[in-house]
Design an enzyme around this catalytic site. Structure first.
Site, PDB file in Angstrom:
ATOM      1  N   TYR A  66      -7.726  -0.854  -6.383  1.00  0.00           N
ATOM      2  CA  TYR A  66      -8.029   0.569  -6.385  1.00  0.00           C
ATOM      3  C   TYR A  66      -9.237   0.784  -7.286  1.00  0.00           C
ATOM      4  O   TYR A  66      -9.105   0.854  -8.509  1.00  0.00           O
ATOM      5  CB  TYR A  66      -6.828   1.376  -6.899  1.00  0.00           C
ATOM      6  N   HIS A 137      -6.011   5.894   5.416  1.00  0.00           N
ATOM      7  CA  HIS A 137      -4.877   6.344   4.590  1.00  0.00           C
ATOM      8  C   HIS A 137      -4.941   7.853   4.394  1.00  0.00           C
ATOM      9  O   HIS A 137      -6.026   8.412   4.201  1.00  0.00           O
ATOM     10  CB  HIS A 137      -4.928   5.652   3.224  1.00  0.00           C
ATOM     11  N   HIS A 168      -0.808   4.649   9.472  1.00  0.00           N
ATOM     12  CA  HIS A 168      -1.511   5.795   8.911  1.00  0.00           C
ATOM     13  C   HIS A 168      -2.520   6.384   9.906  1.00  0.00           C
ATOM     14  O   HIS A 168      -2.791   7.585   9.873  1.00  0.00           O
ATOM     15  CB  HIS A 168      -2.198   5.412   7.610  1.00  0.00           C
TER      16      HIS A 168
END
Length: 279
Positions: A66, A137, A168
């Site tokens: 991330y 996402h 997703h």
């Protein structure tokens, strides 16, 4: 089609990489997708490294992390560190998310900041011979097919690729089969998971998934969910370079992953090696 399991599946379990790797090898997987937290916390002196994994017939295709796209100063150092981890593990791909705002809710300035940061990270990745994958996402600038295409155009860098999370994509209102055909030149990896019904999709919200006390209600095996993977898997199986990961966040990890890979191989007529064993 090469299939990996994700170490994030074991985020709340005390199971070492060696045992995960042995099980993956013996049950028909070709790789292990490393969660960024796990990659960072593996000792550089560990015996069970990339070379050892290769000797087991396994690769690390991707490290999933991330990147702090909102912080330009921190972004460079974190991206460089992630590149170093990817090189250490022999991974050609690094996964991140396109910000923390939905495409519908983001302001023009937020869009510019996110695409500018992604371009900077892509430049660093390319300098290291790597690709940066943005995951489809919810709650990001890649939450629908149209938004993902816009993001690719705005970022405008060849090192940017897509981690195609089929569930997703379906959640965003698009047909994953059609979306795959459109995004295919940029798709470098797939995440495969399922849910019992649309009204249970919030079970995959990060705050719930990462919590040891979070609900797992609605997380189901790949072929028992609301999205029918048959057509998508049939097309994926036609691509010999296709790489995917089974992303399981629920309980009974070994049992579910084993059942899912057996069914994937059966549906795509790819045999699981004879060494595969049940748990």
């Amino acid at each position: 089609m090469n299939i990996s399991l994700c170490t994030i599946s074991f985020r709340h379990q005390l199971i070492g990489l060696k045992d995960i790797a042995f099980w993956a090898r013996d049950n028909g997987f070709q790789g292990i997708e490393l969660w960024g937290v796990h990659a960072r916390n593996q000792s550089p002196l560990a015996i069970h490294n990339a070379q050892w994994m290769a000797a087991q017939g396994l690769s690390v295709p991707m490290i999933s992390d991330y990147l702090p796209l909102h912080d330009p100063d921190l972004l460079r150092s974190r991206t460089l560190a992630l590149c170093a981890q990817a090189r250490t593990w022999g991974a050609a791909k690094m996964r991140t998310f396109a910000g923390q705002q939905s495409s519908a809710g983001a302001t023009q300035e937020e869009r510019r900041q996110t695409t500018r940061a992604l371009r900077e990270a892509c430049i660093i990745a390319a300098d290291h011979g790597l690709r940066l994958l943005v995951e489809t996402h919810p709650g990001t600038l890649a939450d629908t097919l149209a938004a993902t295409c816009d993001l690719i155009d705005a970022t405008d860098h060849d090192a940017l690729a897509i981690n195609f999370d089929a569930l997703h994509v379906w959640e965003g209102g698009d047909d994953p089969v059609e979306a795959r055909r459109i995004l295919l030149p940029r798709i470098a990896h797939y995440h495969l998971k399922n849910v019992s019904s649309r009204d249970r999709l919030d079970v995959f919200a990060p705050a719930n998934v990462y919590s040891a006390a979070g609900s797992r209600a609605g997380m189901v095996p790949l072929f028992q969910g609301a999205y029918d993977y048959s057509a998508l898997l049939a097309e994926m199986a036609q691509d010999p370079a296709c790489e995917a990961s089974l992303e399981w966040f629920g309980d009974a990890v070994f049992q579910i992953l084993k059942a899912d890979i057996v069914q994937i191989r059966a549906q795509t007529r790819q045999e699981v090696p004879e060494t595969a064993e049940a748990v």
